[in-house]
Write a protein that holds these residues in place. Structure first.
Motif, PDB file in Angstrom:
ATOM      1  N   LEU A 199       0.818  -1.208   0.000  1.00  0.00           N
ATOM      2  CA  LEU A 199       0.000   0.000   0.000  1.00  0.00           C
ATOM      3  C   LEU A 199       0.852   1.259   0.000  1.00  0.00           C
ATOM      4  O   LEU A 199       0.523   2.254  -0.651  1.00  0.00           O
ATOM      5  N   ARG A 200       1.953   1.178   0.763  1.00  0.00           N
ATOM      6  CA  ARG A 200       2.842   2.341   0.802  1.00  0.00           C
ATOM      7  C   ARG A 200       3.425   2.627  -0.575  1.00  0.00           C
ATOM      8  O   ARG A 200       3.485   3.778  -1.021  1.00  0.00           O
ATOM      9  N   ARG A 201       3.864   1.530  -1.238  1.00  0.00           N
ATOM     10  CA  ARG A 201       4.426   1.716  -2.581  1.00  0.00           C
ATOM     11  C   ARG A 201       3.366   2.259  -3.554  1.00  0.00           C
ATOM     12  O   ARG A 201       3.656   3.141  -4.376  1.00  0.00           O
ATOM     13  N   ALA A 202       2.091   1.711  -3.456  1.00  0.00           N
ATOM     14  CA  ALA A 202       1.017   2.195  -4.333  1.00  0.00           C
ATOM     15  C   ALA A 202       0.715   3.661  -4.076  1.00  0.00           C
ATOM     16  O   ALA A 202       0.500   4.447  -5.006  1.00  0.00           O
ATOM     17  N   ALA A 203       0.693   4.031  -2.763  1.00  0.00           N
ATOM     18  CA  ALA A 203       0.431   5.425  -2.426  1.00  0.00           C
ATOM     19  C   ALA A 203       1.524   6.329  -2.957  1.00  0.00           C
ATOM     20  O   ALA A 203       1.266   7.432  -3.465  1.00  0.00           O
ATOM     21  N   GLU A 204       2.757   5.854  -2.837  1.00  0.00           N
ATOM     22  CA  GLU A 204       3.860   6.665  -3.359  1.00  0.00           C
ATOM     23  C   GLU A 204       3.756   6.819  -4.878  1.00  0.00           C
ATOM     24  O   GLU A 204       3.971   7.907  -5.419  1.00  0.00           O
ATOM     25  N   GLU A 205       3.373   5.704  -5.563  1.00  0.00           N
ATOM     26  CA  GLU A 205       3.229   5.772  -7.021  1.00  0.00           C
ATOM     27  C   GLU A 205       2.090   6.717  -7.417  1.00  0.00           C
ATOM     28  O   GLU A 205       2.239   7.527  -8.342  1.00  0.00           O
ATOM     29  N   GLU A 206       0.975   6.616  -6.704  1.00  0.00           N
ATOM     30  CA  GLU A 206      -0.156   7.501  -7.001  1.00  0.00           C
ATOM     31  C   GLU A 206       0.202   8.949  -6.723  1.00  0.00           C
ATOM     32  O   GLU A 206      -0.171   9.859  -7.463  1.00  0.00           O
ATOM     33  N   GLY A 207       0.936   9.163  -5.647  1.00  0.00           N
ATOM     34  CA  GLY A 207       1.368  10.515  -5.329  1.00  0.00           C
ATOM     35  C   GLY A 207       2.259  11.084  -6.412  1.00  0.00           C
ATOM     36  O   GLY A 207       2.137  12.256  -6.784  1.00  0.00           O
ATOM     37  N   ARG A 208       3.184  10.232  -6.908  1.00  0.00           N
ATOM     38  CA  ARG A 208       4.049  10.712  -7.986  1.00  0.00           C
ATOM     39  C   ARG A 208       3.229  11.060  -9.248  1.00  0.00           C
ATOM     40  O   ARG A 208       3.475  12.083  -9.902  1.00  0.00           O
ATOM     41  N   GLU A 209       2.209  10.172  -9.560  1.00  0.00           N
ATOM     42  CA  GLU A 209       1.371  10.452 -10.737  1.00  0.00           C
ATOM     43  C   GLU A 209       0.578  11.742 -10.558  1.00  0.00           C
ATOM     44  O   GLU A 209       0.480  12.559 -11.476  1.00  0.00           O
ATOM     45  N   GLN A 210       0.004  11.924  -9.368  1.00  0.00           N
ATOM     46  CA  GLN A 210      -0.741  13.150  -9.114  1.00  0.00           C
ATOM     47  C   GLN A 210       0.172  14.368  -9.187  1.00  0.00           C
ATOM     48  O   GLN A 210      -0.226  15.425  -9.700  1.00  0.00           O
ATOM     49  N   MET A 211       1.351  14.211  -8.694  1.00  0.00           N
ATOM     50  CA  MET A 211       2.308  15.317  -8.765  1.00  0.00           C
ATOM     51  C   MET A 211       2.619  15.664 -10.214  1.00  0.00           C
ATOM     52  O   MET A 211       2.671  16.846 -10.594  1.00  0.00           O
ATOM     53  N   THR A 212       2.810  14.587 -11.001  1.00  0.00           N
ATOM     54  CA  THR A 212       3.098  14.831 -12.425  1.00  0.00           C
ATOM     55  C   THR A 212       1.921  15.519 -13.112  1.00  0.00           C
ATOM     56  O   THR A 212       2.097  16.469 -13.890  1.00  0.00           O
ATOM     57  N   THR A 213       0.701  15.017 -12.838  1.00  0.00           N
ATOM     58  CA  THR A 213      -0.498  15.630 -13.436  1.00  0.00           C
ATOM     59  C   THR A 213      -0.656  17.074 -12.998  1.00  0.00           C
ATOM     60  O   THR A 213      -0.980  17.958 -13.791  1.00  0.00           O
ATOM     61  N   GLN A 214      -0.423  17.319 -11.735  1.00  0.00           N
ATOM     62  CA  GLN A 214      -0.543  18.683 -11.224  1.00  0.00           C
ATOM     63  C   GLN A 214       0.476  19.601 -11.884  1.00  0.00           C
ATOM     64  O   GLN A 214       0.156  20.750 -12.221  1.00  0.00           O
ATOM     65  N   GLN A 215       1.678  19.080 -12.068  1.00  0.00           N
ATOM     66  CA  GLN A 215       2.698  19.902 -12.720  1.00  0.00           C
ATOM     67  C   GLN A 215       2.298  20.233 -14.157  1.00  0.00           C
ATOM     68  O   GLN A 215       2.473  21.367 -14.610  1.00  0.00           O
ATOM     69  N   ARG A 216       1.738  19.203 -14.874  1.00  0.00           N
ATOM     70  CA  ARG A 216       1.300  19.472 -16.242  1.00  0.00           C
ATOM     71  C   ARG A 216       0.169  20.503 -16.257  1.00  0.00           C
ATOM     72  O   ARG A 216       0.124  21.399 -17.108  1.00  0.00           O
ATOM     73  N   THR A 217      -0.778  20.339 -15.312  1.00  0.00           N
ATOM     74  CA  THR A 217      -1.886  21.300 -15.235  1.00  0.00           C
ATOM     75  C   THR A 217      -1.381  22.699 -14.949  1.00  0.00           C
ATOM     76  O   THR A 217      -1.844  23.689 -15.546  1.00  0.00           O
ATOM     77  N   GLU A 218      -0.433  22.801 -14.051  1.00  0.00           N
ATOM     78  CA  GLU A 218       0.131  24.112 -13.729  1.00  0.00           C
ATOM     79  C   GLU A 218       0.812  24.727 -14.940  1.00  0.00           C
ATOM     80  O   GLU A 218       0.680  25.927 -15.196  1.00  0.00           O
ATOM     81  N   ARG A 219       1.502  23.867 -15.708  1.00  0.00           N
ATOM     82  CA  ARG A 219       2.163  24.400 -16.907  1.00  0.00           C
ATOM     83  C   ARG A 219       1.130  24.906 -17.931  1.00  0.00           C
ATOM     84  O   ARG A 219       1.312  25.977 -18.521  1.00  0.00           O
ATOM     85  N   ARG A 220       0.013  24.095 -18.090  1.00  0.00           N
ATOM     86  CA  ARG A 220      -1.027  24.551 -19.023  1.00  0.00           C
ATOM     87  C   ARG A 220      -1.678  25.848 -18.552  1.00  0.00           C
ATOM     88  O   ARG A 220      -1.953  26.753 -19.347  1.00  0.00           O
ATOM     89  N   LEU A 221      -1.955  25.951 -17.263  1.00  0.00           N
ATOM     90  CA  LEU A 221      -2.541  27.172 -16.730  1.00  0.00           C
ATOM     91  C   LEU A 221      -1.618  28.371 -16.931  1.00  0.00           C
ATOM     92  O   LEU A 221      -2.065  29.475 -17.274  1.00  0.00           O
ATOM     93  N   LEU A 222      -0.340  28.114 -16.712  1.00  0.00           N
ATOM     94  CA  LEU A 222       0.609  29.207 -16.931  1.00  0.00           C
ATOM     95  C   LEU A 222       0.626  29.627 -18.395  1.00  0.00           C
ATOM     96  O   LEU A 222       0.665  30.835 -18.709  1.00  0.00           O
ATOM     97  N   ASP A 223       0.600  28.622 -19.285  1.00  0.00           N
ATOM     98  CA  ASP A 223       0.586  28.940 -20.730  1.00  0.00           C
ATOM     99  C   ASP A 223      -0.666  29.735 -21.094  1.00  0.00           C
ATOM    100  O   ASP A 223      -0.593  30.719 -21.843  1.00  0.00           O
ATOM    101  N   ARG A 224      -1.823  29.289 -20.550  1.00  0.00           N
ATOM    102  CA  ARG A 224      -3.058  30.003 -20.848  1.00  0.00           C
ATOM    103  C   ARG A 224      -3.039  31.413 -20.281  1.00  0.00           C
ATOM    104  O   ARG A 224      -3.545  32.363 -20.892  1.00  0.00           O
ATOM    105  N   GLU A 225      -2.527  31.529 -19.092  1.00  0.00           N
ATOM    106  CA  GLU A 225      -2.455  32.861 -18.481  1.00  0.00           C
ATOM    107  C   GLU A 225      -1.597  33.790 -19.327  1.00  0.00           C
ATOM    108  O   GLU A 225      -1.942  34.958 -19.536  1.00  0.00           O
ATOM    109  N   GLU A 226      -0.471  33.249 -19.826  1.00  0.00           N
ATOM    110  CA  GLU A 226       0.378  34.078 -20.687  1.00  0.00           C
ATOM    111  C   GLU A 226      -0.349  34.460 -21.974  1.00  0.00           C
ATOM    112  O   GLU A 226      -0.275  35.611 -22.424  1.00  0.00           O
TER     113      GLU A 226
END
Length: 509
Positions: free
Chosen positions: A65-92
């Motif tokens: 479970l710990r490994r799955a949580a860590e993997e999910e956390g990494r995926e969410q982090m990656t998705t959040q980073q992509r979303t932040e990049r898109r938001l920044l692009d749109r804002e620009e």
């Protein structure tokens, strides 16, 4: 008395048994305790082993479970980073568009100011031009506008009137010749004797003494005759005549035949009257059936239901505005057939609709409703097809016409009913219609005189030329026609002629 030795031995044996039982119980208890201790030790050992397995499994599951949580956390982090990049692009991008819009808004504001300045300049120029035009023309802007609008309205009315005249001329040239040719051909190919029966029947008597015999002692004969026939006998001062009055022409004919037979026989009493009435009624039924069959034969409409033949024969004794209804139906059937042949409609259905179009008048004193609707229902009840039933029901436009044959029947009915001599008209009604025509014409401004001519089929109107021009005269004719159609009832059509005459008079001296 028991032996003391036996008692002693028994007591010793009992004590020995108790001691042995106690010892055996101690041995068995010790064995049971030992066995229970062994079983308990085994259970504890197994429990400890199971506990270790559970602990190990728990640790494995927790690790997974710990490994799955860590993997999910990494995926969410990656998705959040992509979303932040898109938001920044749109804002620009939005910032760039906003900057562009601001630049355009500034340009539009500047352009609007320039346009307002140009508009203000044009207004001032227009005001100067308007003032100059008013000075030159001597008219204000409102006066010039009203004059221009009036001129445009007059020109539009004149143009519209010319267009109307052109349309009427073309329609008249193209349609009137064809219609006249068709109608004239049809009307010339048919001729029927016109008979007109009165609403009362006069029976001639051989002598004045017969009046008393018809009345009978204390009036019993005349009461029996009126009750049996359903008509009124009027015995007045008219010499050697008796008047039969009744709304039903069939009953009136039965009464006429009965009275003639009674006069011929000479035996007049209530019993003989009832017998003669029954016999005459049977004879009339035969006559009506024969008249219906003859009418169907004359009109060329075979295959009618016997009940329709019977009802058709009843029209032999029915009149409408002085016109015999059976003869009118035969004439309408022939006209409808000829019209249908000329325009390519169904000849058989048109002839059948023309013959049966007034069949409702045979029973309209017994059934509520317009005779056209009654006739359509009767025809449908006896198997006549829907097209003919609609033609019967719609010949007075009380229901919508659904076929060309219905229109043909209506036209044929109008031709037969409105031809000269087809219908009688009382002098009072005739004079009233002429007076109403003249009053309608005189109700319009500019009319000087009017004359109803051609038996009320045409009205000629003389107008004052200084009050009405040619266009107004044409409008007056249309207005008079519309008012006549709304207020008067008349057979055929009424022609309205407006006459405008301008005279130039001078004298040579």
């Amino acid at each position: 008395m028991p032996d003391p030795l036996v008692v002693l031995v028994a007591a010793i044996a009992a004590i020995a048994g108790i001691v042995i039982g106690f010892l055996l119980r101690r041995i068995i208890s010790a064995s049971s305790v030992k066995h229970a201790e062994h079983y308990a030790e085994r259970l504890v050992t197994e429990a400890r082993a199971k506990q270790k397995e559970i602990v190990l499994e728990g640790k494995d599951e927790a690790l997974r479970l710990r490994r799955a949580a860590e993997e999910e956390g990494r995926e969410q982090m990656t998705t959040q980073q992509r979303t932040e990049r898109r938001l920044l692009d749109r804002e620009e991008a939005l910032d760039r568009k906003l900057a562009t819009f601001e630049q355009r808004e500034e340009a539009l504001a500047q352009r609007q100011q320039e346009l307002e300045a140009e508009l203000q300049r044009l207004r001032e120029l227009q005001q100067r031009q308007l003032a100059e035009l008013e000075r030159v023309s001597g008219l204000s802007a409102s006066e010039a506008r009203e004059g221009l609008i009036g001129k445009i309205v007059d020109e539009a009315q004149a143009e519209a009137q010319h267009r109307v005249r052109d349309i009427e001329r073309h329609a008249t040239e193209e349609g009137e010749d064809r219609a006249r040719r068709v109608l004239t051909t049809v009307m010339q190919r048919i001729a029927a004797d016109h008979t007109s029966e009165a609403t009362v029947t006069v029976v001639a008597l051989p002598n004045e003494e017969m009046k008393g015999r018809i009345i009978g002692r204390e009036g019993r004969n005349i009461r029996a005759l009126e009750q049996a026939t359903g008509v009124d006998l009027i015995i007045d001062d008219t010499p050697e005549a008796v008047v039969l009055s009744g709304f039903d022409p069939v009953r009136r004919e039965v009464a006429r035949m009965t009275l003639l037979k009674l006069i011929s026989d000479g035996r007049i009493h209530p019993g003989r009257i009832e017998e003669t009435v029954a016999k005459c009624r049977s004879e009339i039924e035969v006559v009506m059936r024969q008249a219906g069959e003859q009418a169907a034969y004359d009109a060329g409409v075979p295959g009618l239901h016997p009940e329709l033949i019977k009802l058709l024969g009843r029209l032999k004794y029915r009149t409408s505005y002085g016109q015999n209804v059976l003869n009118h139906c035969i004439e309408t059937s022939r006209l409808a057939g000829l019209l249908a042949a000329e325009i390519g409609a169904n000849v058989a259905e048109s002839k059948k609709g023309g013959l049966l179009h007034d069949i409702g008048k045979a029973v309209d004193h017994e059934v509520e409703g317009p005779h056209a609707t009654i006739g359509g229902d009767i025809a449908a009840r006896f198997g006549v097809n829907a097209t003919v039933c609609n033609a019967i029901a719609a010949h007075h436009q009380e229901v919508e016409q659904e076929s060309t044959e219905a229109t043909v029947v209506q036209i044929a009915d109008a031709i037969s009913a409105s031809r000269p001599g087809a219908r009688g008209e009382s002098l009072d009604n005739y004079v009233k219609r002429l007076d109403d025509l003249q009053q309608i014409a005189l109700s319009f401004p500019g009319v000087e005189r009017c004359f109803a001519i051609q038996a009320g089929r045409e009205i000629r109107i003389l107008v004052r030329p200084e009050d009405l021009d040619d266009l107004a005269s044409s409008r007056l004719a249309r207005d008079v026609v519309k008012k006549i159609e709304e207020q008067l009832q008349y057979p055929g059509q009424i022609k309205v002629t407006v006459i405008r005459e301008t005279r130039a008079v001078d004298y040579a001296r």
